[in-house]
Scaffold this motif. Structure first.
Motif, short mmCIF file in Angstrom:
data_model
loop_
_atom_site.label_atom_id
_atom_site.label_comp_id
_atom_site.label_asym_id
_atom_site.label_seq_id
_atom_site.Cartn_x
_atom_site.Cartn_y
_atom_site.Cartn_z
N ASP A 198 69.31 -23.13 4.19
CA ASP A 198 68.58 -21.86 4.23
C ASP A 198 67.80 -21.68 2.92
OD1 ASP A 198 68.21 -19.12 5.44
OD2 ASP A 198 69.00 -18.64 3.46
N ARG A 231 68.93 -18.87 0.65
CA ARG A 231 70.21 -19.21 0.01
C ARG A 231 70.01 -20.22 -1.12
NH1 ARG A 231 75.49 -19.50 2.06
NH2 ARG A 231 76.77 -20.03 0.27
N THR A 241 64.42 -27.35 5.11
CA THR A 241 65.14 -26.10 5.37
C THR A 241 65.50 -25.91 6.84
OG1 THR A 241 63.01 -24.97 5.41
CG2 THR A 241 64.23 -24.92 3.34
N ARG A 273 68.67 -18.29 -4.07
CA ARG A 273 69.73 -17.50 -4.73
C ARG A 273 70.63 -18.38 -5.56
NH1 ARG A 273 71.36 -15.15 0.25
NH2 ARG A 273 73.57 -15.44 -0.17
N ALA A 274 70.98 -19.53 -4.99
CA ALA A 274 71.91 -20.44 -5.67
C ALA A 274 71.28 -21.00 -6.94
CB ALA A 274 72.31 -21.56 -4.72
N ALA A 320 74.86 -23.39 -2.35
CA ALA A 320 73.92 -23.12 -1.24
C ALA A 320 74.46 -23.53 0.13
CB ALA A 320 72.60 -23.86 -1.50
N ALA A 331 80.73 -21.37 1.87
CA ALA A 331 81.41 -20.23 1.25
C ALA A 331 82.76 -20.71 0.75
CB ALA A 331 81.57 -19.12 2.27
#
Ligand SMILES: Cc1ncc(COP(=O)(O)O)c(C=O)c1O
Length: 487
Positions: free
Chosen positions: A242, A245, A238, A248-249, A97, A100
């Motif tokens: 994010d 994110r 947050t 998603r993670a 999260a 990159a």
């Protein structure tokens, strides 16, 4: 179950059990055992999925979000997720999260292997920092704010700071001080508090890391609280992380068939903490204090607490140091097992029995008595206090954990591997901190410490060669990264 507990998932679980018992729930969903006890036995009792068990499949997400939302509200968090994958899942989701592949993060080298493997998954490049060691006990103390400030100043491109607090042995960082430093640098602070779900619930305990300002906190509800094994929770703010994110993670590394039983137990144990935490943890602290008093009467035994250690300490943690009594912790542990006591951790110098809010006065008194008399029976020549190898790894990174994970590898003789780049995780477990880690240059000290721990009888986990005759190293012959023979 306390009927007043504000735990919607636990309520749904109780209702599912009632409907099953009454023949009102005729499941044509997974799990395939269909609650029959005559196939593989009674162990399926109580096993209810979230989807199709706690709620109809299409309503499962809404029910889970309602429960998580209630927990978020209690903590003042913007984001909360329950997990059936332990703090392992939370740690790995948070690595996915924050950045990159190729991004820099600051990480304490005493992190659990789940975080190390999270760095592999996310392709993050760690800048390692070490906690100070307490000379008197050899235990790691909390990471210092000054260490993080220095590291942030040297690495202004850092995307997140990961620290473990409390440690396996109950010592902790001043998370509020760390938070000041990371906020000033506008970098999220992520705390692995796998062992600290109960922190902050009694005035005699250190603050919970989330209350102390961390941007994200991972805790195992199955460790310090009353949840079923694998139950965990992640809380986050947050403004620096994010929410999308994070979602998603978390989903990327989660099972699509979560156990409703585990989730209901997380929900119930958090509600129990919120509604009765001070009383339950107060009683736990009293029991552990009494056990310490018994053990301190055993000559040479050291039982640290918040008054004897510098910095934060979780006084609900019973840690027993044996060097001064000359007793061998592995022998003491084996002897205790014969008496029916199983401990969370034992190595030559250290015993960590896990005492929780679920133990009563008698259980803890019996444990203290048995520990004291068994240590007496194994008394020997006092030894000098030595810090566990896991707390003192001097990481010399040659490759990122991810590059080393995917690199070609070969086994080389353990004796003589010093100086080569390690391609695997080797960790005494517990505490599950890698003494050898992918991408780091192997030191003679680490090889010797692992061999010694194995000879002492400790469990050395994950080594491709469990005999420790060989270790996997990165083949540095210019060959391209390929598929190797294990992590
Ligand atoms: C510091 C730390 N973090 C994370 C974990 C992983 O927790 P879990 O077993 O809940 O996956 C552990 C396990 O012992 C741990 O000690």
């Amino acid at each position: 179950m306390d009927p007043e507990l504000e735990a919607p998932l636990l309520r749904a679980w109780v209702d599912a059990q009632r409907r099953l018992a009454a023949g009102e729930l005729r499941a044509f969903t997974v799990p395939g055992h269909k609650h029959r006890r005559d196939l593989i036995g009674d162990l399926v009792a109580g096993d209810v999925p979230l989807y199709g068990g706690l709620a109809p499949i299409r309503d499962g997400d809404a029910l889970l979000r309602e429960a998580e939302g209630r927990t978020a509200e209690r903590w003042g968090a913007d984001w909360c997720r329950y997990s059936v994958g332990g703090s392992t899942h939370g740690n790995q989701a948070l690595t996915l999260a924050v950045g990159a592949p190729g991004d820099t993060v600051i990480v304490d080298r005493t992190c659990h292997r789940s975080l190390l493997l999270g760095l592999v998954l996310a392709g993050l490049r760690p800048i390692w920092v070490q906690p100070p060691i307490d000379d008197a006990t050899g235990l790691p103390l909390g990471i210092c704010a000054a260490t993080i400030a220095e590291s942030l100043a040297s690495h202004p491109d850092t995307r997140a700071v990961f620290v473990t607090s409390p440690s396996y042995v109950g010592t902790g960082a001043d998370v509020a001080a760390l938070n000041e430093v990371t906020r000033a640098a506008d970098v999220p602070l992520v705390v692995d508090a796998a062992w600290g779900a109960h922190l902050g619930s009694h005035p005699d305990l250190p603050l919970h890391p989330f209350t102390a300002g961390a941007d994200a906190v991972v805790t195992s509800a199955h460790k310090a609280l009353a949840a079923v094994n694998q139950g965990a929770v992640v809380l986050a703010r947050t403004d620096r992380l994010d929410a999308g994110r994070l979602d998603r993670a978390m989903e990327a590394t989660a099972t699509t068939s979560p156990s409703g039983t585990i989730l209901a137990s997380v929900d119930g144990s958090l509600a129990l903490l919120a509604q009765h935490g001070e009383e339950l943890i107060g009683a736990l602290l009293d029991r552990v204090r009494r056990a310490r008093a018994v053990l301190r009467k055993v000559p040479g035994v050291v039982v640290p607490d918040s008054t004897t250690l510098p910095g934060d300490f979780d006084d609900a943690k019973l840690v027993v140091l044996l060097a001064g009594a000359g007793a061998d912790g592995i022998a003491v542990d084996r002897d205790l097992a014969k008496q029916g006591f199983t401990l969370e951790m034992a190595d030559r110098d250290l015993l960590v029995p896990m005492v929780t809010l679920a133990d009563d006065d008698e259980a803890v008194a019996d444990l203290a008595e048995a520990l004291g008399s068994t240590i007496e029976r194994h008394r020997g020549v006092p030894r000098a206090t030595v810090a566990h190898a896991a707390w003192t790894v001097a990481a010399d990174a040659a490759l990122s954990p991810r590059d080393a994970f995917f690199a070609d590898r070969e086994p080389v003789a353990w004796d003589g591997a010093a100086g080569q780049v390690c391609a695997e995780v080797v960790a005494p477990y517990p505490p599950g901190v890698a003494v050898l880690a992918p991408g780091e240059r192997i030191t003679q000290g680490a090889l010797d410490a692992l061999r010694q721990a194995k000879a002492d009888g400790a469990r050395i986990a994950y080594a491709a060669d469990p005999t420790l005759a060989t270790v996997l190293v990165v083949r540095l012959d210019g060959s391209s990264p390929g598929v190797g023979t294990g992590p």
